[in-house]
Design an enzyme around this catalytic site. Structure first.
Site, PDB file in Angstrom:
ATOM      1  N   CYS A 136       0.809  -1.202   0.000  1.00 14.21           N
ATOM      2  CA  CYS A 136       0.000   0.000   0.000  1.00 14.21           C
ATOM      3  C   CYS A 136       0.842   1.251   0.000  1.00 14.21           C
ATOM      4  CB  CYS A 136      -0.974  -0.014   1.174  1.00 14.21           C
ATOM      5  SG  CYS A 136      -0.251   0.402   2.757  1.00 14.21           S
ATOM      6  N   ASP A 173      -1.681  -8.858   9.213  1.00 11.00           N
ATOM      7  CA  ASP A 173      -0.360  -8.984   9.842  1.00 11.00           C
ATOM      8  C   ASP A 173       0.082  -7.671  10.475  1.00 11.00           C
ATOM      9  OD1 ASP A 173      -0.269  -8.392   6.896  1.00 11.00           O
ATOM     10  OD2 ASP A 173       1.790  -7.858   7.420  1.00 11.00           O
ATOM     11  N   SER A 203      11.794 -12.021  -6.180  1.00 11.31           N
ATOM     12  CA  SER A 203      13.068 -11.706  -6.812  1.00 11.31           C
ATOM     13  C   SER A 203      14.220 -12.216  -5.947  1.00 11.31           C
ATOM     14  CB  SER A 203      13.193 -10.187  -7.005  1.00 11.31           C
ATOM     15  OG  SER A 203      14.502  -9.831  -7.367  1.00 11.31           O
TER      16      SER A 203
END
Length: 695
Positions: free
Chosen positions: A26, A124, A395
């Site tokens: 976000c 979380d 990644s």
């Protein structure tokens, strides 16, 4: 007012083709008045959130309470239905907005519930609130994850902001006189500047040294980054910064033989990859076919079982110049790896023309000028991920910085051997080579200097001499290039670095990694509403790497211990393949397919950088074929800065950005007023209404 703010954001989301309640990282923003609230707080906040709606198409939340305006736009990965922010503690004396993911949230939640805390969501991020209640600002030591958050403490009347240890998630701030403004992207703060934008001269010079601006510096005066591993407290009294974590090289804690070290590292890597798996949404690995991305795919296969996995690869057509070179694509290697581990392979081969067409948008999406050519394939990969409804990309970033994977780290061994020759002989030989204009003087010069003097990091571009030639010799005009090794928070880290290799790695850990690699990855992927995760930067892996001795990192080449740890995990041909790096053919393009465009941008009368470079840029276009690879990289950095300035929400009057008295102004309709504290926070000026004009 709040319902109007929500309606505006809903309208923006609809215009972008986004749906509320979709499988939701976000963008966060906050306004903290220094004296008392003022009428424009909510309107300024909505402008800030509006500019970052790409970071959070799945939801938004805003709150104004006394001295605070706080908000977020959200991309949901965890608790898709009930993870809306801001979040509150039980008695609503604490308010939180968080960008990121807390990977040990389940363990923390269990412990906090046992201590009597009540959770309202399964998000979380909510563990931060209750952990803060237990431990205050010391809560940061317990958090494992990637995060940047703002927590308002109503009792203390202060805003607590923090950023994860290595800077995976960005956070910017500025002092706007009567209030503090905080945001996830610099673009959200730019319109708040009251009348004029000045570029920081030292930052401009540093950009030409590093190809990005390091540490707190941004290109714009008055806008700063919160450093990785730091927190700050903003209140009426001011803003105070503290480091809660620093990368300190340590003596190996446990004596193990090499085989045991490899087994231990392998277990850490497996745990890191598994703990960061996004269970609730579709995800994919950015696959090059190299060591790190192959390891990611192989380890995911271990716990995914029969579930489908995805891999994304972007490569380039061979440019017209240097068409015989094959290093511009790793597609065949990636295809073999994807097939070996049963992943559905999504791929795209990009032409020079397609890359050029997208390039201006890529520079916009970077938010800051970062002259990293790998932003181009990453942008196409993120676009491909979004097209296939992939929410999370994985990644292998970080492995090279932690385990000495870059070839430049091999220079340390060469320099160590050269220093066995008396310095007087090296100095005489250097002078002889310089007079004869022969190669080799540079490495001799480095052997006569300490690392902090000559090392510009993995991405270094213009040398000091080249910067003087390009920007002019007048330092008052050119600006200084401060060493990125500065700052009290780095003193302990610098003291712990016992070798030149560790000092080189330290610079890259605190500058190149957060300010180039991770900033690029966050901005480019979030521009497509896709989250990037970097499992190999897990805290346990980082701490192990910092305690790992040099000889286990660099032997004949880098990542020695990593190769041993991955034996039997990835194919032997991948394990032993020499590191190539992902080559983007920008130099071939600039002297080929992009040549006319690059000249038009940099040499035309209306070039924003014309008064900065004057006519000194033209000679780079005349480079001999043997010099074009390097000249192209330098021109790419100049072209990146030019395009970034052109896409700022203002235009300079013939380079006015580079002069103290001649400055660029925002168009009146885009300007947000600076609120005068002495006037009680009142202003008759209207706030801008043209939203997303340049996002």
């Amino acid at each position: 007012m709040l319902h109007r703010v929500r309606r505006v954001l809903d309208d923006v989301a609809r215009q972008m083709g986004l749906r509320k309640g979709q499988c939701w990282m976000c963008g966060i923003a906050a306004i903290v008045p220094k004296i008392h609230p003022f009428p424009q707080q909510e309107e300024i906040l909505v402008e800030m959130l509006d500019s970052m709606v790409h970071r959070g198409p799945d939801g938004h939340g805003v709150m104004q309470k006394g001295h605070l305006a706080l908000g977020m736009v959200r991309l949901a990965i965890v608790d898709l239905e009930h993870g809306m922010q801001p979040l509150f503690n039980e008695d609503q004396t604490l308010t939180l907005v968080c960008n990121g993911e807390i990977y040990n949230a389940d363990d923390l939640r269990t412990s906090l519930i046992k201590s009597g805390h009540t959770f309202q969501t399964f998000s979380d991020s909510e563990v931060i609130l209750h952990l803060y209640e237990e431990k205050g600002k010391e809560c940061l030591a317990d958090l494992e994850g990637i995060f940047a958050f703002a927590l308002w403490d109503e009792k203390e009347q202060e805003l607590f902001i923090a950023r994860d240890r290595l800077g995976v998630k960005p956070l910017y701030y500025m002092d706007q006189g009567a209030y503090w403004a905080i945001a996830s992207e610099m673009r959200a703060l730019l319109p708040l500047i009251d009348e004029a934008v000045h570029l920081d001269r030292d930052a401009v010079t540093a950009y030409h040294a590093y190809r990005f601006t390091p540490r707190e510096q941004t290109m714009v005066k008055g806008i700063y980054r919160l450093l990785p591993g730091h927190y700050a407290v903003a209140s009426k009294a001011g803003m105070v910064h503290h480091a809660y974590w620093t990368p300190v090289f340590a003596t190996p804690i446990v004596k193990r033989n090499h085989a045991d070290q490899a087994v231990h590292l392998r277990s850490l890597l497996f745990h890191a990859v598994k703990s960061q798996h996004a269970e609730e949404v579709k995800s994919a690995v950015l696959l090059s076919g190299g060591l790190d991305s192959t390891a990611l795919l192989a380890m995911r296969r271990e716990f995914l079982g029969n579930r489908e996995d995805y891999a994304i690869t972007v490569a380039f057509e061979r440019p017209k110049r240097h068409a015989e070179r094959e290093e511009y694509t790793e597609m065949s290697e990636a295809e073999r790896v994807a097939l070996r581990f049963g992943a559905q392979h999504l791929s795209q081969i990009v032409s020079a023309e397609e890359a050029l067409e997208a390039f201006p948008r890529i520079i916009q999406d970077l938010d800051e000028p970062i002259a990293d050519p790998t932003a181009i394939p990453l942008w196409f990969a993120a676009k491909l991920a979004k097209r296939h409804e992939t929410k999370v990309l994985y990644s292998g970033e970080g492995m090279d910085e932690l385990f000495a994977g870059y070839s430049i780290y091999g220079h340390e061994k060469v320099l160590r051997r050269m220093r066995m020759i008396p310095s007087s002989l090296r100095r005489a030989l250097r002078n002889t080579l310089l007079r004869a204009d022969l190669p080799g003087a540079g490495v001799l010069e480095r052997s006569l200097s300490d690392v902090e003097t000559w090392y510009q990091g993995v991405g270094g571009v213009f040398t000091r001499a080249e910067r003087i030639a390009l920007l002019g010799g007048d330092e008052s005009r050119r600006g200084k290039c401060p060493s990125a090794f500065y700052g009290e928070s780095l003193d302990k880290a610098k003291h712990s670095a016992g070798s030149d290799l560790q000092r080189m790695m330290l610079l890259d850990l605190v500058t190149w990694l957060p300010d180039n690699t991770l900033a690029k990855s966050d901005k480019i992927t979030m521009a497509h509403s896709v989250e990037m995760r970097v499992p190999f930067l897990n805290q346990e892996v980082v701490e192990y790497a910092l305690a790992c001795p040099d000889h286990l990192k660099w032997k004949r080449e880098g990542k020695e211990i990593v190769r041993r740890a991955l034996e039997g995990v990835i194919p032997e041909e991948v394990l032993r393949r020499k590191k190539v790096g992902f080559n983007v053919p920008v130099s071939a393009w600039i002297f080929g397919e992009w040549n006319s465009y690059a000249k038009a941008m940099l040499l035309s009368d209306d070039a924003v950088t014309r008064t900065l470079y004057e006519h000194r840029a033209a000679h780079l276009f005349d480079a001999k074929p043997s010099q074009q690879e390097r000249a192209g990289r330098l021109l790419f950095a100049m072209l990146t800065l030019e395009l970034w300035l052109r896409h700022m929400p203002m235009r300079a009057e013939k380079g006015g950005l580079f002069h103290e008295r001649e400055v660029a102004h925002y168009p009146t309709e885009r300007r947000i007023p600076r609120v005068d504290a002495a006037s009680g926070g009142k202003s008759d000026q209207a706030v801008a209404a043209s939203r997303r004009a340049w996002v």
